[in-house]
Design an enzyme around this catalytic site. Structure first.
Site: not given
Ligand code: PLP
Length: 433
Positions: A149, A244, A272
């Site tokens: 994601y 990511d 995060k």
């Molecule tokens: C949570 C997450 C996102 C998106 O971040 P948001 O702050 O929810 O937009 C993108 N990449 C990874 C790996 C994530 O865990």
């Protein structure tokens, strides 16, 4: 809810009203309990390792606001720093020194990052990094992995993890085919598939983006050689490697997965933990690439509230706490104790299970395993997980309401919290099976 030890009447009342005025009653899909059954718990307050709902029930929290609460919720030092900053203002829309401080900390911590741009969420960071990949290479295609994601931007909503996987949604309506035509996908841990994509698309692939440890399809670790192989393949093909680390950054080690596994990407996205509970995202990498970003260069990307002083303050304080000696050793030991205990409880009860943990992140699947990609992850027993989730709630443990999300521990989780959690798991496994 019948036969429920828990009184959740206030939660039900509030969520009932929420459903009338917000789609699904939530501001983000995974918060709804759609895949586990029952109704979401409405939180009232959080502190340390715990969350309290509006009916006064206390839970040991393994979601931690989906990652940011790594030092424990509302850490007194973070709150004190926020109070101080609050007095000076919530948003400047002008440069502020706190941005330098956090930028410097991120650059020192994360091997690949020489320059950084702050944004407001992980989604924003991933959107921007893709634009940068394309701007820098002059190529339009991108390779992502099934079950990973990267936020909810159009071009990443292809075989995506997180809520998309939890709800079993097909790739989202509203995403034009033309937008995702350049998004190529491969199974996680499959270097051969990536090799083929490069061969089939010569000089057209801007780069490869991945979760270096997957937390949005449950919890999947890279097999030995996978990250190294991607590093080589991207180099050979004139493409960029992008980690990511929105979830793994500052969570599986201070320098993220790239420090932990010793593989340095060209670009990195963060989110995060870096915001310590306030909305922050960031992307960064080699200076030669980052210099393309406006106003240093031509690639446009902006944000009214980006780098705002409150968010920077929470991030700085959180990283300071994490930098203290032994923080990650403690986090890792806590998480391992939980995971090892959990696997043992399930085995004692004769329940098939496989799982693992790294740093402050863990996950398990209710199947024999091993699970090395999303296809295999889908063999987890989601029905059993739903029952487990509900029963754990009744016993005062808040797990992510999805079989396809990683779990998070914090520095505030004590041995007693872990013991209580394992006791609850053990009881649940016997009660359900
Ligand atoms: C949570 C997450 C996102 C998106 O971040 P948001 O702050 O929810 O937009 C993108 N990449 C990874 C790996 C994530 O865990």
């Amino acid at each position: 809810m019948t036969d429920n030890a828990l009184n959740t009447s206030r939660s039900q009342e509030i969520f009932g009203a929420a459903q009338e005025i917000m789609p699904g009653g939530v501001s983000s899909p995974v918060r709804a309990f759609k895949s586990v059954g029952g109704q979401p718990i409405v939180f009232d307050r959080v502190k340390g390792a715990y969350a309290w709902d509006v009916d006064g029930n206390r839970y040991i929290d393994y979601v931690g606001s989906w990652g940011p609460a790594i030092c424990g919720h509302t850490h007194p030092e973070v709150i004190a720093a926020l109070h101080e900053t609050l007095e000076k203002g919530t948003s400047f829309g002008a440069p502020c020194e706190l941005e330098n401080t956090l930028a410097q900390m991120v650059i020192e911590a994360v091997p690949s990052i020489e320059m950084v741009r702050f944004v407001n969420s992980g989604t924003e960071a991933c959107m921007a990094v893709l634009r940068l990949m394309r701007a820098f290479t002059g190529r339009e295609k991108v390779i992502k992995f099934e079950g990973c994601y990267h936020g909810h931007a159009d071009m990443f909503l292809v075989k995506a993890g997180s809520g998309v996987a939890t709800l079993g949604l097909p790739d989202s309506p509203g995403v034009p085919r033309s937008t995702t035509a350049n998004t190529l996908t491969a199974p996680y841990n499959d270097l051969e598939a990536v090799k083929e994509l490069f061969a089939e698309n010569p000089d057209a692939i801007s780069g490869v983006i991945l979760e270096p440890v997957v937390g949005n399809a449950g919890f999947i670790t890279p097999e030995p050689g996978f990250l190294e192989g991607l590093r080589e393949l991207t180099k050979e093909n004139g493409a960029l490697l992008v980690f990511d680390e929105v979830m793994t950054g500052f969570r599986i080690s201070y320098g993220g997965a790239q420090e932990r596994f010793g593989v340095t990407p060209d670009l990195t996205t963060m989110g995060k933990v870096i915001g310590g509970g306030l909305p922050v995202g960031a992307y960064g990498g080699k200076a030669e690439i980052m210099e393309m970003v406006a106003p240093a260069g031509p690639m446009y990307q902006a944000g009214t509230l980006s780098g705002n002083p409150l968010a920077m303050t929470a991030g700085i304080k959180t990283l300071e706490l994490l930098k203290q000696d032994g923080a990650y050793e403690r986090l890792e030991a806590t998480t391992k104790r939980l995971l090892d205990g959990l696997l043992e409880c399930a085995k004692d009860a004769g329940i098939p299970i496989t799982g693992s943990s790294i740093g402050g992140m863990f996950g398990f699947y209710l199947c024999e395993g091993p699970v090395t990609n999303f296809e295999q992850a889908k063999s987890t027993d989601t029905e059993f997980f739903g029952k487990l989730h509900n029963k754990m709630l009744e016993k005062g443990v808040y797990l992510a309401p999805s079989a396809f999300e990683a779990g998070f521990t914090s520095l505030a989780h004590s041995d007693a919290d872990i013991d209580a959690t394992l006791q609850a798991f053990s009881e649940c496994f016997y009660e359900i099976k």
